[in-house]
Motif scaffolding. Structure first.
Motif, PDB file in Angstrom:
ATOM      1  N   THR A 144       0.808  -1.222   0.000  1.00 22.64           N
ATOM      2  CA  THR A 144       0.000   0.000   0.000  1.00 22.64           C
ATOM      3  C   THR A 144       0.842   1.273   0.000  1.00 22.64           C
ATOM      4  OG1 THR A 144      -0.118   0.155   2.422  1.00 22.64           O
ATOM      5  CG2 THR A 144      -1.790  -1.198   1.322  1.00 22.64           C
ATOM      6  N   GLY A 145       2.142   1.143   0.231  1.00 25.12           N
ATOM      7  CA  GLY A 145       3.003   2.322   0.271  1.00 25.12           C
ATOM      8  C   GLY A 145       2.862   3.134   1.538  1.00 25.12           C
ATOM      9  N   ASP A 167       7.918  -6.701  11.483  1.00 26.75           N
ATOM     10  CA  ASP A 167       8.370  -6.969  10.127  1.00 26.75           C
ATOM     11  C   ASP A 167       8.921  -5.657   9.566  1.00 26.75           C
ATOM     12  OD1 ASP A 167       8.483  -7.048   7.350  1.00 26.75           O
ATOM     13  OD2 ASP A 167       6.624  -8.170   7.099  1.00 26.75           O
ATOM     14  N   ALA A 168      10.250  -5.581   9.468  1.00 26.70           N
ATOM     15  CA  ALA A 168      10.917  -4.385   8.937  1.00 26.70           C
ATOM     16  C   ALA A 168      11.566  -4.683   7.595  1.00 26.70           C
ATOM     17  CB  ALA A 168      11.960  -3.881   9.932  1.00 26.70           C
ATOM     18  N   VAL A 169      11.021  -5.654   6.878  1.00 25.46           N
ATOM     19  CA  VAL A 169      11.617  -6.103   5.627  1.00 25.46           C
ATOM     20  C   VAL A 169      11.771  -4.951   4.646  1.00 25.46           C
ATOM     21  CG1 VAL A 169      11.244  -7.567   3.598  1.00 25.46           C
ATOM     22  CG2 VAL A 169      10.838  -8.490   5.898  1.00 25.46           C
ATOM     23  N   ALA A 170      10.740  -4.112   4.529  1.00 28.85           N
ATOM     24  CA  ALA A 170      10.750  -3.047   3.528  1.00 28.85           C
ATOM     25  C   ALA A 170      11.428  -1.772   4.001  1.00 28.85           C
ATOM     26  CB  ALA A 170       9.316  -2.724   3.106  1.00 28.85           C
ATOM     27  N   GLU A 313       0.916  11.799   5.647  1.00 31.36           N
ATOM     28  CA  GLU A 313       2.180  11.853   6.387  1.00 31.36           C
ATOM     29  C   GLU A 313       2.782  10.471   6.642  1.00 31.36           C
ATOM     30  OE1 GLU A 313       1.918  12.943  10.594  1.00 31.36           O
ATOM     31  OE2 GLU A 313      -0.276  12.822  10.438  1.00 31.36           O
ATOM     32  N   TYR A 314       1.996   9.416   6.446  1.00 33.52           N
ATOM     33  CA  TYR A 314       2.503   8.071   6.677  1.00 33.52           C
ATOM     34  C   TYR A 314       2.825   7.345   5.379  1.00 33.52           C
ATOM     35  CZ  TYR A 314       0.877   9.150  11.341  1.00 33.52           C
ATOM     36  OH  TYR A 314       0.684   9.754  12.556  1.00 33.52           O
ATOM     37  N   LYS A 315       3.089   8.119   4.316  1.00 33.37           N
ATOM     38  CA  LYS A 315       3.559   7.521   3.072  1.00 33.37           C
ATOM     39  C   LYS A 315       4.932   6.898   3.316  1.00 33.37           C
ATOM     40  CE  LYS A 315       5.126   8.453  -1.594  1.00 33.37           C
ATOM     41  NZ  LYS A 315       6.367   7.694  -1.343  1.00 33.37           N
ATOM     42  N   LEU A 316       5.143   5.722   2.778  1.00 31.53           N
ATOM     43  CA  LEU A 316       6.433   5.052   2.874  1.00 31.53           C
ATOM     44  C   LEU A 316       7.392   5.694   1.864  1.00 31.53           C
ATOM     45  CD1 LEU A 316       8.174   2.697   3.959  1.00 31.53           C
ATOM     46  CD2 LEU A 316       7.057   1.217   2.257  1.00 31.53           C
ATOM     47  N   PRO A 317       8.489   6.304   2.318  1.00 31.42           N
ATOM     48  CA  PRO A 317       9.361   7.046   1.398  1.00 31.42           C
ATOM     49  C   PRO A 317       9.961   6.221   0.273  1.00 31.42           C
ATOM     50  CG  PRO A 317       9.828   7.665   3.668  1.00 31.42           C
ATOM     51  CD  PRO A 317       8.905   6.481   3.726  1.00 31.42           C
ATOM     52  N   VAL A 318      10.118   4.918   0.484  1.00 28.73           N
ATOM     53  CA  VAL A 318      10.804   4.095  -0.523  1.00 28.73           C
ATOM     54  C   VAL A 318       9.844   3.412  -1.492  1.00 28.73           C
ATOM     55  CG1 VAL A 318      12.847   3.725   0.899  1.00 28.73           C
ATOM     56  CG2 VAL A 318      10.913   2.147   1.110  1.00 28.73           C
ATOM     57  N   VAL A 319       8.539   3.634  -1.335  1.00 33.88           N
ATOM     58  CA  VAL A 319       7.545   3.081  -2.267  1.00 33.88           C
ATOM     59  C   VAL A 319       6.523   4.165  -2.582  1.00 33.88           C
ATOM     60  CG1 VAL A 319       5.791   1.326  -2.706  1.00 33.88           C
ATOM     61  CG2 VAL A 319       7.814   0.741  -1.344  1.00 33.88           C
ATOM     62  N   GLY A 360       9.241   1.409  -6.625  1.00 36.51           N
ATOM     63  CA  GLY A 360      10.185   1.361  -5.517  1.00 36.51           C
ATOM     64  C   GLY A 360      11.404   2.206  -5.827  1.00 36.51           C
ATOM     65  N   SER A 361      11.868   2.954  -4.850  1.00 34.79           N
ATOM     66  CA  SER A 361      13.121   3.719  -4.991  1.00 34.79           C
ATOM     67  C   SER A 361      13.956   3.401  -3.759  1.00 34.79           C
ATOM     68  CB  SER A 361      12.839   5.223  -5.117  1.00 34.79           C
ATOM     69  OG  SER A 361      11.935   5.665  -4.118  1.00 34.79           O
TER      70      SER A 361
END
Length: 411
Positions: A144-145, A167-170, A313-319, A360-361
């Motif tokens: 979901t990013g 789970d901190a995989v991402a 504000e809770y967007k995942l910076p790497v996705v 993904g970045s």
């Protein structure tokens, strides 16, 4: 076998591997108990502690993909009937439930809409009501990013005397993640995302609270057990998996060097080198780099006339997730990008399949040339499919962001 085509991988995993990592993985094989190799094992543990920002004794990789780390931690902690609480806000929360149910845990869940995250206070209230032995939560949901705030949840788990497994995989190596400061008892990472190491290992760490439960369940297999091992009593149920038995893996990664399995030596070479690269760059610098290129990517997407699926504000910076325009075949666009440009982006799962694209970045893939090329390929694919977008705007917007960043540095 024909030569594989070169790809620009901009998925949420796997990502492009660091060239130095690939070179390291081609080094000659050492025996798993060769002093040169066991020294590398010890160095890897030290660097994993730095990565997880912890003083835990135990920090080592599980041989297998990221899921192997989840299975190892949960299998070694959960006994039949244990109460486990899982807040679900995407695909991988459901995976945690799946693993726990297969271990005969009593699983309690709460769910929110995909693309949102929980208010920490709601999760805390549920923890106090359910009183679980374990709270298992995903930090960053690539489906979901989104990224979930954890600091207050971990503190509550410690106050309520339950274990907090994350789970901190991402997110590990990509965004801020502090095992000790956030009161996390066990954390699981992956190599194929922000670490830019090929898939095949799952770095984990856990503290003495988790170790106490694992040690009570210790049973060394008969073929390698000493007399002392066979006579040492245990008070819990036997850990159901031999391969994922952390009590035996502790002995493998300690000076005892118990011959539990044959270590994946080439993967250790790669992980060791990947961690060196990451720590040389510096955690904070890497986190800032991910945010820097994320902003350029988002600028380009918006300039094209597309909508972001997640921008709170809770967007995942790497996705970065993009809402697929109405009437557009999402998979056909992805296929076009891969066929003609060699650029790979991802779809999603479940209720979001075909509704969002995920870019993904992460790690080595998080570079200016990759961002610009991905935007170019996406725009070209959409134009070819006669999707109305603002032609020529995406790359220009990203370039403008990059140029303004350079000007700000020199001003």
């Amino acid at each position: 076998m024909s030569q594989l085509a070169k790809r620009t991988i901009m998925t949420p995993g796997p990502v492009e591997a660091e060239p130095r990592v690939l070179r390291a993985m081609s080094a000659p094989i050492l025996g798993q108990f060769d002093p040169a190799f066991t020294e590398m094992m010890n160095e890897t543990m030290d660097m994993l502690r730095d990565l997880f920002q912890t003083k835990n004794q135990w920090a080592f990789p599980i041989d297998g993909t990221s899921r192997s780390g989840l299975e190892a931690v949960l299998t070694s902690l959960i006994e039949p009937g244990d109460r486990v609480f899982v807040p679900i806000y995407g695909r991988f929360g459901h995976l945690l439930v799946e693993i726990c149910e297969r271990l005969d845990a009593s699983v309690h869940t709460m769910e929110c809409e995909w693309g949102t995250v929980f208010d920490e206070n709601d999760v805390i209230e549920e923890i106090r009501k359910v009183k679980p032995k374990i709270v298992a939560c995903v930090h960053g949901e690539t489906s979901t990013g989104c990224v979930m705030p954890l600091q207050n949840i971990g503190k509550t788990c410690r106050e309520e005397d339950c274990l907090f497994v994350v789970d901190a995989v991402a997110t590990i190596g990509g965004v801020e993640f502090k095992v000790d400061d956030w009161f996390i008892d066990a954390a699981i990472g992956g190599t194929q995302k922000c670490l830019s190491v090929p898939s095949g290992m799952a770095p984990i760490t856990y503290n003495s609270r988790a170790e106490a439960i694992i040690s009570k369940r210790k049973k060394v297999e008969r073929g390698i057990a000493t007399d002392q091992d066979q006579t040492t009593p245990f008070s819990g149920s036997v850990i159901r998996s031999n391969y994922f038995d952390l009590s035996q893996l502790q002995d493998y990664w300690s000076p005892r060097r118990l011959n539990h399995h044959t270590e994946a030596t080439s993967m250790i070479y790669g992980l060791h080198e990947g961690l060196r690269i990451l720590l040389d760059e510096g955690l904070e610098n890497r986190f800032e780099r991910h945010i820097f290129h994320e902003k350029a990517l988002m600028a380009g997407i918006k300039a094209m006339g597309l909508d972001l699926f997640v921008e709170h504000e809770y967007k995942l910076p790497v996705v970065t997730c993009i809402a697929v325009p109405n009437g557009v075949d999402a998979d056909a666009v992805r296929s076009f990008m891969l066929t003609h440009f060699g650029v790979e982006i991802a779809s999603s799962f479940g209720p979001l399949h075909g509704k969002i694209w995920r870019i993904g970045s992460m790690g080595y893939s998080c570079r200016k040339e990759n961002v610009l090329f991905a935007l170019s390929a996406l725009e070209a694919a959409l134009l070819y499919k006669e999707v109305p977008v603002h032609s020529g705007k995406a790359v220009q917007a990203a370039l403008a962001y990059y140029e303004s960043a350079v000007e700000n540095v020199h001003s």
